[in-house]
Design a protein around this motif. Structure first.
Motif, short mmCIF file in Angstrom:
data_model
loop_
_atom_site.label_atom_id
_atom_site.label_comp_id
_atom_site.label_asym_id
_atom_site.label_seq_id
_atom_site.Cartn_x
_atom_site.Cartn_y
_atom_site.Cartn_z
N GLU A 258 0.69 -1.69 -0.12
CA GLU A 258 -0.28 -0.18 -0.18
C GLU A 258 0.83 1.49 -0.19
OE1 GLU A 258 -3.50 2.18 2.80
OE2 GLU A 258 -2.91 0.06 3.32
N ASN A 259 2.39 1.32 0.62
CA ASN A 259 3.02 2.10 0.59
C ASN A 259 4.32 2.50 0.06
OD1 ASN A 259 2.02 3.87 3.08
ND2 ASN A 259 2.04 1.80 4.35
N HIS A 260 3.96 1.20 -1.49
CA HIS A 260 4.98 1.16 -2.50
C HIS A 260 6.19 0.75 -1.82
CE1 HIS A 260 1.20 3.03 -4.39
NE2 HIS A 260 1.23 3.85 -3.63
N ARG A 261 6.08 0.25 -0.88
CA ARG A 261 7.87 -0.19 -0.58
C ARG A 261 8.06 -1.72 -1.30
NH1 ARG A 261 5.79 2.12 5.11
NH2 ARG A 261 5.46 -0.51 5.09
N LEU A 262 7.19 -2.08 -1.21
CA LEU A 262 6.96 -3.03 -2.23
C LEU A 262 6.09 -3.32 -3.61
CD1 LEU A 262 7.67 -6.11 0.59
CD2 LEU A 262 9.45 -5.43 -0.57
N GLN A 263 6.40 -4.16 -4.25
CA GLN A 263 5.46 -4.23 -4.74
C GLN A 263 5.29 -5.77 -5.44
OE1 GLN A 263 6.41 -2.20 -8.51
NE2 GLN A 263 5.66 -3.96 -10.39
N ARG A 264 3.75 -5.98 -5.88
CA ARG A 264 3.92 -7.27 -6.22
C ARG A 264 4.13 -7.88 -7.17
NH1 ARG A 264 -2.59 -9.49 -4.50
NH2 ARG A 264 -1.32 -11.53 -4.80
N VAL A 265 4.48 -9.14 -6.89
CA VAL A 265 5.08 -9.65 -8.54
C VAL A 265 4.40 -10.90 -9.13
CG1 VAL A 265 7.17 -11.46 -9.26
CG2 VAL A 265 7.54 -9.13 -7.50
N LEU A 266 3.78 -11.02 -10.08
CA LEU A 266 2.70 -11.97 -10.72
C LEU A 266 1.70 -12.40 -9.88
CD1 LEU A 266 5.51 -14.75 -12.26
CD2 LEU A 266 4.50 -13.12 -13.77
N PRO A 267 0.78 -10.69 -10.04
CA PRO A 267 -0.23 -10.58 -8.96
C PRO A 267 -1.39 -12.08 -9.48
CG PRO A 267 0.25 -8.80 -9.99
CD PRO A 267 0.91 -9.08 -10.32
N GLU A 268 -1.53 -11.77 -10.80
CA GLU A 268 -2.74 -12.42 -11.62
C GLU A 268 -2.36 -13.90 -11.50
OE1 GLU A 268 0.32 -11.46 -15.03
OE2 GLU A 268 -0.48 -11.12 -12.60
N TYR A 269 -1.35 -14.88 -10.52
CA TYR A 269 -1.23 -16.35 -9.87
C TYR A 269 -1.00 -16.37 -9.17
CZ TYR A 269 0.97 -16.52 -15.22
OH TYR A 269 1.71 -16.73 -16.71
N GLN A 270 -1.54 -17.42 -8.37
CA GLN A 270 -2.30 -17.23 -6.54
C GLN A 270 -0.72 -18.65 -6.63
OE1 GLN A 270 -5.66 -19.17 -5.74
NE2 GLN A 270 -6.40 -17.00 -4.95
N LEU A 271 -0.22 -18.86 -5.15
CA LEU A 271 0.36 -19.68 -4.52
C LEU A 271 -0.84 -19.86 -3.83
CD1 LEU A 271 3.27 -16.73 -3.69
CD2 LEU A 271 3.70 -19.06 -4.92
N HIS A 272 -0.58 -21.01 -3.62
CA HIS A 272 -1.26 -22.42 -2.49
C HIS A 272 -1.26 -21.35 -1.08
CE1 HIS A 272 -1.09 -25.28 -4.91
NE2 HIS A 272 0.49 -25.65 -4.68
N GLY A 273 -3.03 -21.68 -0.77
CA GLY A 273 -3.26 -20.98 0.30
C GLY A 273 -2.84 -21.85 1.55
N GLN A 274 -2.43 -20.71 2.97
CA GLN A 274 -2.39 -21.86 4.55
C GLN A 274 -3.53 -21.36 5.75
OE1 GLN A 274 1.26 -20.08 6.47
NE2 GLN A 274 2.19 -21.79 5.98
N ALA A 275 -3.85 -22.62 5.42
CA ALA A 275 -4.82 -22.77 6.76
C ALA A 275 -4.99 -22.56 7.63
CB ALA A 275 -5.68 -24.05 6.47
N MET A 276 -5.28 -21.20 8.58
CA MET A 276 -5.36 -20.87 10.30
C MET A 276 -5.80 -21.51 10.54
SD MET A 276 -2.14 -19.36 9.31
CE MET A 276 -2.07 -18.99 11.34
N TYR A 277 -5.63 -22.29 12.30
CA TYR A 277 -6.41 -23.02 12.97
C TYR A 277 -6.66 -22.85 14.47
CZ TYR A 277 -7.71 -25.82 9.14
OH TYR A 277 -7.39 -27.51 7.89
N MET A 278 -7.36 -22.39 15.03
CA MET A 278 -7.42 -22.41 16.71
C MET A 278 -7.40 -23.97 17.06
SD MET A 278 -9.39 -19.31 18.58
CE MET A 278 -10.95 -20.25 18.00
N ILE A 279 -6.56 -23.93 17.98
CA ILE A 279 -7.22 -25.22 18.39
C ILE A 279 -6.33 -25.64 20.38
CG2 ILE A 279 -4.86 -27.67 17.98
CD1 ILE A 279 -4.44 -26.25 16.03
#
Length: 311
Positions: A258-279
């Protein structure tokens, strides 16, 4: 089964509890002493239960009591009834009372660093008599052995004795500084990642294998890595210094993008999601402070301001 139907359930209840008490204490004599009743009464109640059920629950010898297969099944249900009764009694005692006590949590380092200060401060606004101890670690803790009330974990199958509640599905982004990306031709396909220096997370099983998908098609890039680390905060710092392309959780990098310090690379491609659980440990009765925290976190992480940080 026809015999059971003719027996009032109010009669079965004390007989079933007598049976459970005998097995809990290991003998009719010990159970009678603990309950303050006669051994003969307990023996009669268990016999009445067996007649009502139409099956033998115990093998009786002079030395010990052994459960039949039917007895093992029935005892498990009796014990569950006892636990539920205890939970009901505790819920009634706690009704209208102040939720109080000390909570111990363990949460992944980067996830906890981003979210948990605000979440727990909001929680204590609702429950000011609860104190909280937070462990940030990438190493999964043994909740029961180490005395933790609750954990947040990523992509880990919990032991069967623990309760698992889905909390979020977090996606990683590929990121680099605008200055770094300006040195190379525009990236349009995952295979081009193999030509750029990348920063990899050694915590992954195959850290140099990045799998991306688009429109249901999978692409694999085997990246080169002049820098390797096992901490998301350090990976982010490498990326901010222009060391290469980093793979970071969206919640950790959203503000930098959002602050333009970093820029997304290949944003139209998606990496695997990581499921977060409460245990958390499966306890009956579950302490009120744990029930309050579980309900609060499920609600808090479902709010739009949190959800937008990992979509």
């Amino acid at each position: 089964m026809a015999t059971i139907n003719r027996i009032d359930e109010q009669q079965l209840w004390p007989w079933a509890m007598a049976f459970a008490a005998v097995m809990s204490h290991g003998s009719f004599t010990a159970a009678a002493n603990a309950l303050g009743v006669s051994k003969a009464l307990l023996s009669k109640q268990v016999q009445q239960l067996e007649r009502a059920l139409g099956t033998q629950l115990l093998y009786r010898t002079t030395r010990r009591l052994n459960l039949t297969e039917a007895g093992k099944v029935y005892l498990a249900h009796c014990q569950d009834w006892q636990l539920r009764m205890q939970a009901a009694n505790q819920a009634l005692q706690e009704h209208g009372q102040t939720v109080a006590g000390h909570l111990r949590l363990t949460v992944p380092t980067s996830f906890g660093g981003v979210f948990m200060a605000k979440a727990l401060m909001d929680f204590r606004e609702q429950y000011p008599h609860v104190t909280v101890e937070l462990d940030l670690s990438t190493t999964p803790r043994d909740l029961e052995a180490d005395g933790y009330d609750l954990a947040i974990r990523a992509n880990l199958a919990p032991p069967e004795r623990l309760v698992s509640r889905p909390l979020a599905l977090v996606y990683d982004w590929l990121l680099a500084t605008p200055a770094f990306l300006a040195k190379y031709p525009p990236l349009t396909h995952p295979e081009q990642l193999t030509r750029l220096p990348c920063i990899i997370n050694m915590h992954f099983a195959q850290p140099q294998r990045w799998e991306l998908s688009r429109s249901g098609e999978l692409y694999v890039a085997e990246v080169s890595a002049p820098y390797q680390a096992n901490d998301y905060g350090l990976l982010r710092n490498f990326a901010l210094q222009g060391a290469g392309v980093a793979r970071l959780p969206s919640y950790l990098a959203a503000a930098d993008v959002e602050n333009h310090r970093l820029q997304r690379v290949l944003p139209e491609y998606q990496l695997h999601g990581q499921a977060m659980y409460m245990i958390y440990p499966q306890r009956l009765p579950q302490p009120a402070k744990v029930r309050a925290l579980v309900d609060f976190l499920l609600s808090w992480f479902a709010k739009p301001e949190q959800v937008k940080m990992w979509e």
